[in-house]
Design a protein around this motif. Structure first.
Motif, PDB file in Angstrom:
ATOM      1  N   LEU A 306      -7.756  -8.505  -8.618  1.00 17.38           N
ATOM      2  CA  LEU A 306      -6.979  -7.418  -8.040  1.00 17.38           C
ATOM      3  C   LEU A 306      -5.972  -7.943  -7.019  1.00 17.38           C
ATOM      4  CD1 LEU A 306      -6.327  -4.459  -7.633  1.00 17.38           C
ATOM      5  CD2 LEU A 306      -8.331  -4.280  -6.136  1.00 17.38           C
ATOM      6  N   VAL A 307      -6.358  -8.937  -6.240  1.00 18.70           N
ATOM      7  CA  VAL A 307      -5.428  -9.537  -5.279  1.00 18.70           C
ATOM      8  C   VAL A 307      -4.214 -10.098  -6.009  1.00 18.70           C
ATOM      9  CG1 VAL A 307      -5.110 -11.488  -3.691  1.00 18.70           C
ATOM     10  CG2 VAL A 307      -7.098  -9.995  -3.452  1.00 18.70           C
ATOM     11  N   HIS A 308      -4.446 -10.731  -7.157  1.00 18.36           N
ATOM     12  CA  HIS A 308      -3.318 -11.263  -7.937  1.00 18.36           C
ATOM     13  C   HIS A 308      -2.417 -10.138  -8.442  1.00 18.36           C
ATOM     14  CE1 HIS A 308      -4.248 -15.518  -7.920  1.00 18.36           C
ATOM     15  NE2 HIS A 308      -5.513 -15.261  -8.227  1.00 18.36           N
ATOM     16  N   LEU A 309      -3.013  -9.052  -8.935  1.00 21.11           N
ATOM     17  CA  LEU A 309      -2.208  -7.911  -9.386  1.00 21.11           C
ATOM     18  C   LEU A 309      -1.359  -7.354  -8.243  1.00 21.11           C
ATOM     19  CD1 LEU A 309      -4.569  -5.788 -11.677  1.00 21.11           C
ATOM     20  CD2 LEU A 309      -2.421  -6.880 -12.351  1.00 21.11           C
ATOM     21  N   ALA A 310      -1.985  -7.218  -7.080  1.00 14.97           N
ATOM     22  CA  ALA A 310      -1.274  -6.663  -5.928  1.00 14.97           C
ATOM     23  C   ALA A 310      -0.176  -7.609  -5.452  1.00 14.97           C
ATOM     24  CB  ALA A 310      -2.264  -6.382  -4.804  1.00 14.97           C
ATOM     25  N   ALA A 311      -0.452  -8.903  -5.441  1.00 13.91           N
ATOM     26  CA  ALA A 311       0.537  -9.877  -5.001  1.00 13.91           C
ATOM     27  C   ALA A 311       1.761  -9.894  -5.911  1.00 13.91           C
ATOM     28  CB  ALA A 311      -0.094 -11.264  -4.933  1.00 13.91           C
ATOM     29  N   GLN A 312       1.542  -9.546  -7.184  1.00 13.63           N
ATOM     30  CA  GLN A 312       2.651  -9.487  -8.144  1.00 13.63           C
ATOM     31  C   GLN A 312       3.387  -8.154  -8.103  1.00 13.63           C
ATOM     32  OE1 GLN A 312       0.743 -10.389 -11.863  1.00 13.63           O
ATOM     33  NE2 GLN A 312       0.052 -12.406 -11.157  1.00 13.63           N
ATOM     34  N   GLY A 313       2.904  -7.221  -7.271  1.00 11.69           N
ATOM     35  CA  GLY A 313       3.570  -5.922  -7.132  1.00 11.69           C
ATOM     36  C   GLY A 313       3.127  -4.880  -8.122  1.00 11.69           C
ATOM     37  N   ALA A 314       2.108  -5.182  -8.946  1.00 13.01           N
ATOM     38  CA  ALA A 314       1.654  -4.218  -9.951  1.00 13.01           C
ATOM     39  C   ALA A 314       0.827  -3.096  -9.331  1.00 13.01           C
ATOM     40  CB  ALA A 314       0.840  -4.929 -11.030  1.00 13.01           C
ATOM     41  N   VAL A 315       0.196  -3.373  -8.203  1.00  7.88           N
ATOM     42  CA  VAL A 315      -0.633  -2.382  -7.511  1.00  7.88           C
ATOM     43  C   VAL A 315      -0.296  -2.432  -6.029  1.00  7.88           C
ATOM     44  CG1 VAL A 315      -2.978  -1.669  -6.912  1.00  7.88           C
ATOM     45  CG2 VAL A 315      -2.512  -2.631  -9.180  1.00  7.88           C
ATOM     46  N   ARG A 316       0.009  -1.279  -5.473  1.00  4.23           N
ATOM     47  CA  ARG A 316       0.329  -1.225  -4.049  1.00  4.23           C
ATOM     48  C   ARG A 316      -0.287   0.022  -3.442  1.00  4.23           C
ATOM     49  NH1 ARG A 316       6.273  -2.727  -2.375  1.00  4.23           N
ATOM     50  NH2 ARG A 316       5.356  -4.692  -3.099  1.00  4.23           N
ATOM     51  N   ALA A 317      -1.012  -0.161  -2.369  1.00  2.00           N
ATOM     52  CA  ALA A 317      -1.664   0.960  -1.698  1.00  2.00           C
ATOM     53  C   ALA A 317      -0.695   1.645  -0.743  1.00  2.00           C
ATOM     54  CB  ALA A 317      -2.894   0.480  -0.941  1.00  2.00           C
ATOM     55  N   ARG A 318      -0.716   2.970  -0.769  1.00  2.00           N
ATOM     56  CA  ARG A 318      -0.009   3.731   0.267  1.00  2.00           C
ATOM     57  C   ARG A 318      -0.926   3.800   1.486  1.00  2.00           C
ATOM     58  NH1 ARG A 318       1.852  10.041  -0.180  1.00  2.00           N
ATOM     59  NH2 ARG A 318       3.691   9.257  -1.276  1.00  2.00           N
ATOM     60  N   ILE A 319      -0.439   3.343   2.618  1.00  2.00           N
ATOM     61  CA  ILE A 319      -1.265   3.177   3.802  1.00  2.00           C
ATOM     62  C   ILE A 319      -0.758   4.035   4.959  1.00  2.00           C
ATOM     63  CG2 ILE A 319      -1.956   1.521   5.597  1.00  2.00           C
ATOM     64  CD1 ILE A 319      -1.998  -0.625   3.430  1.00  2.00           C
ATOM     65  N   VAL A 320      -1.706   4.676   5.643  1.00  2.00           N
ATOM     66  CA  VAL A 320      -1.423   5.388   6.890  1.00  2.00           C
ATOM     67  C   VAL A 320      -2.155   4.633   7.989  1.00  2.00           C
ATOM     68  CG1 VAL A 320      -1.543   7.581   8.133  1.00  2.00           C
ATOM     69  CG2 VAL A 320      -1.322   7.569   5.628  1.00  2.00           C
ATOM     70  N   ARG A 321      -1.427   4.113   8.972  1.00  2.00           N
ATOM     71  CA  ARG A 321      -2.014   3.256   9.995  1.00  2.00           C
ATOM     72  C   ARG A 321      -2.407   4.057  11.237  1.00  2.00           C
ATOM     73  NH1 ARG A 321       1.611   0.289   7.181  1.00  2.00           N
ATOM     74  NH2 ARG A 321       1.081  -1.878   6.702  1.00  2.00           N
ATOM     75  N   TYR A 322      -3.555   3.689  11.805  1.00  2.00           N
ATOM     76  CA  TYR A 322      -4.038   4.269  13.056  1.00  2.00           C
ATOM     77  C   TYR A 322      -4.473   3.124  13.973  1.00  2.00           C
ATOM     78  CZ  TYR A 322      -4.694   8.704  10.476  1.00  2.00           C
ATOM     79  OH  TYR A 322      -4.523   9.841   9.717  1.00  2.00           O
ATOM     80  N   PRO A 323      -4.196   3.209  15.273  1.00  2.00           N
ATOM     81  CA  PRO A 323      -4.781   2.217  16.176  1.00  2.00           C
ATOM     82  C   PRO A 323      -6.291   2.396  16.248  1.00  2.00           C
ATOM     83  CG  PRO A 323      -3.643   3.924  17.420  1.00  2.00           C
ATOM     84  CD  PRO A 323      -3.343   4.177  15.976  1.00  2.00           C
ATOM     85  N   LEU A 324      -7.006   1.326  16.566  1.00  2.00           N
ATOM     86  CA  LEU A 324      -8.465   1.371  16.597  1.00  2.00           C
ATOM     87  C   LEU A 324      -8.984   2.477  17.501  1.00  2.00           C
ATOM     88  CD1 LEU A 324     -11.187   0.105  15.775  1.00  2.00           C
ATOM     89  CD2 LEU A 324     -10.933  -1.473  17.712  1.00  2.00           C
ATOM     90  N   GLU A 325      -8.287   2.712  18.614  1.00  2.00           N
ATOM     91  CA  GLU A 325      -8.754   3.735  19.553  1.00  2.00           C
ATOM     92  C   GLU A 325      -8.632   5.156  18.994  1.00  2.00           C
ATOM     93  OE1 GLU A 325      -4.764   2.087  21.170  1.00  2.00           O
ATOM     94  OE2 GLU A 325      -6.618   1.321  20.246  1.00  2.00           O
ATOM     95  N   GLU A 326      -7.960   5.315  17.866  1.00  2.11           N
ATOM     96  CA  GLU A 326      -7.848   6.627  17.231  1.00  2.11           C
ATOM     97  C   GLU A 326      -8.702   6.711  15.963  1.00  2.11           C
ATOM     98  OE1 GLU A 326      -3.841   7.924  16.703  1.00  2.11           O
ATOM     99  OE2 GLU A 326      -3.279   7.512  18.784  1.00  2.11           O
ATOM    100  N   ALA A 327      -9.803   5.976  15.947  1.00  2.00           N
ATOM    101  CA  ALA A 327     -10.682   5.969  14.778  1.00  2.00           C
ATOM    102  C   ALA A 327     -11.214   7.356  14.462  1.00  2.00           C
ATOM    103  CB  ALA A 327     -11.838   4.995  15.004  1.00  2.00           C
ATOM    104  N   ASN A 328     -11.573   8.119  15.487  1.00  2.00           N
ATOM    105  CA  ASN A 328     -12.093   9.468  15.241  1.00  2.00           C
ATOM    106  C   ASN A 328     -11.030  10.377  14.641  1.00  2.00           C
ATOM    107  OD1 ASN A 328     -14.934   9.541  16.181  1.00  2.00           O
ATOM    108  ND2 ASN A 328     -14.038   8.856  18.105  1.00  2.00           N
ATOM    109  N   ARG A 329      -9.790  10.225  15.077  1.00  2.00           N
ATOM    110  CA  ARG A 329      -8.712  11.038  14.494  1.00  2.00           C
ATOM    111  C   ARG A 329      -8.501  10.677  13.029  1.00  2.00           C
ATOM    112  NH1 ARG A 329      -2.976  11.049  13.957  1.00  2.00           N
ATOM    113  NH2 ARG A 329      -2.758   9.010  14.950  1.00  2.00           N
ATOM    114  N   ALA A 330      -8.604   9.387  12.706  1.00  3.10           N
ATOM    115  CA  ALA A 330      -8.466   8.973  11.308  1.00  3.10           C
ATOM    116  C   ALA A 330      -9.549   9.600  10.443  1.00  3.10           C
ATOM    117  CB  ALA A 330      -8.521   7.448  11.216  1.00  3.10           C
ATOM    118  N   LEU A 331     -10.779   9.616  10.951  1.00  3.40           N
ATOM    119  CA  LEU A 331     -11.884  10.215  10.200  1.00  3.40           C
ATOM    120  C   LEU A 331     -11.696  11.717  10.034  1.00  3.40           C
ATOM    121  CD1 LEU A 331     -14.737   8.205  11.893  1.00  3.40           C
ATOM    122  CD2 LEU A 331     -14.248   8.176   9.444  1.00  3.40           C
ATOM    123  N   THR A 332     -11.250  12.379  11.096  1.00  7.07           N
ATOM    124  CA  THR A 332     -11.013  13.822  11.016  1.00  7.07           C
ATOM    125  C   THR A 332      -9.881  14.137  10.047  1.00  7.07           C
ATOM    126  OG1 THR A 332     -11.781  14.126  13.290  1.00  7.07           O
ATOM    127  CG2 THR A 332     -10.452  15.886  12.348  1.00  7.07           C
TER     128      THR A 332
END
Length: 347
Positions: A306-332
């Motif tokens: 899977l890492v190889h597929l992703a490195a080649q651009g075949a698979v890319r995750a859409r990511i929403v970033r949160y700082p560690l201190e907002e872990a509870n907000r991410a879970l909610t």
């Protein structure tokens, strides 16, 4: 180090935060093959919600308070004297099962079924922290130019989707139909994998209009709402044949019975999301030769692929970033359906 630790089980909607950000001792090397990873990103998963709710109480071995987080990537910080494959500063993705490497399952390459395994973030402290202690066997070195925080969701969400898709590929001859039930954190990854690895037509079923629009934007062959009429709509679209494969990334809220109803003869229902029971008449199994397949994350080798597929651009995750201190907000946000893609905590 800073870590977001779970102190109690309870509903995610409770006003009292489930995770507490606090200072805890840095992990230390304990064995010659140990590796300490400086966490770049830790994925937030629906399994984390189930852990908070107490679904894994009595199953997982970690004792409260402990650090969740089983989707982890970062940079090697320190290695034991026996470690040879990685060194300080290497960017790595962390395979989530700490396995012994010598039991029968491990010898067969089935590390997820290790007889003496411990799952990071469930059986031992995970990556909702600045540092993480794992083994050399857990580390997959990332290709140059692949940021670890972007790779983190591959460790579980990506791997679980890939494991199921890879098992489904031999069933999907050209012209057959695969239905993705749920187009969220796992579904959007599975869609890309199916496009990269098969010639099947791909339909998406989801209750969220935003998710359905997202599937259309990515090029799904058909998109349907998750409702009682879905089975009839899928049958009409497939000219009465139904789906050869249904990949269920929801597993609750009525999804299992809906997913089963979308299958055609000789179809296979792949269970990835979980929570609800599935009731199936045994006569139907015999008469139609339908099958049910459970999927437990995946193997180390599959994660490397899977890492190889992703490195080649075949698979890319859409990511929403949160700082560690907002872990509870991410879970909610995840609990309330506000995360479209994968949430990642950044220490």
């Amino acid at each position: 180090m800073r870590a977001a630790r779970l102190h109690r089980y309870g509903p995610v909607e409770d006003q009292s935060p489930a995770l507490v950000l606090e200072e805890v001792p840095d992990p230390r090397l304990q064995a010659p093959d140990d590796v300490i990873v400086r966490v770049a990103g830790a994925g937030v998963c629906r399994t984390d919600l189930h852990v908070l709710e107490g679904m894994f109480r009595g199953v997982m071995r970690a004792q409260l308070p402990y650090i969740p987080g089983h989707e982890n990537a970062g940079w090697v910080e320190e290695v034991g004297p026996a470690v040879r494959s990685v060194r300080r500063g290497d960017p790595v993705l962390v395979y989530p099962m700490v396995s012994d490497g010598v039991c029968f399952a491990c010898r067969q390459g089935q590390e997820m079924h290790c007889e003496n395994g411990a799952f990071v973030g469930l059986d031992r402290d995970g990556g909702f922290a600045e540092y993480l202690l794992v083994k050399e066997r857990n580390c997959i070195r990332l290709p140059e130019g692949f940021p670890p925080q972007d790779a983190a969701p591959l460790a579980d969400a990506g791997l679980a989707a890939y494991h199921a898709v890879k098992r489904a590929i031999p069933l999907l001859e050209p012209g057959t139909v695969a239905v993705l039930l749920g187009f969220g954190g796992l579904g959007h990854l599975a869609y890309q994998m199916l496009r990269a690895l098969s010639c099947a037509r791909v339909a998406v079923v989801d209750r969220s209009e935003e998710a359905r629009n997202w599937a259309r934007e990515m090029g799904a062959d058909a998109v349907f709402p998750a409702e009682s009429e879905s089975a009839a709509q899928v049958m009409e679209w497939t000219q009465g044949r139904g789906a050869r494969v249904v990949l269920d990334f929801v597993g609750e809220g009525g999804a299992p019975q809906l997913g089963w109803s979308l299958l055609g003869r000789r179809g296979t229902y792949f269970v990835v999301g979980y929570g609800d029971p599935l009731t199936v008449p045994t006569m139907e199994l015999v008469a139609t030769e339908k099958a049910i397949v459970g999927n437990l994350v995946g193997t180390y080798t599959e994660l490397v692929e899977l890492v190889h597929l992703a490195a080649q651009g075949a698979v890319r995750a859409r990511i929403v970033r949160y700082p560690l201190e907002e872990a509870n907000r991410a879970l909610t946000d995840l609990h309330r359906g506000r995360v479209h893609g994968r949430a990642v905590l950044i220490p």
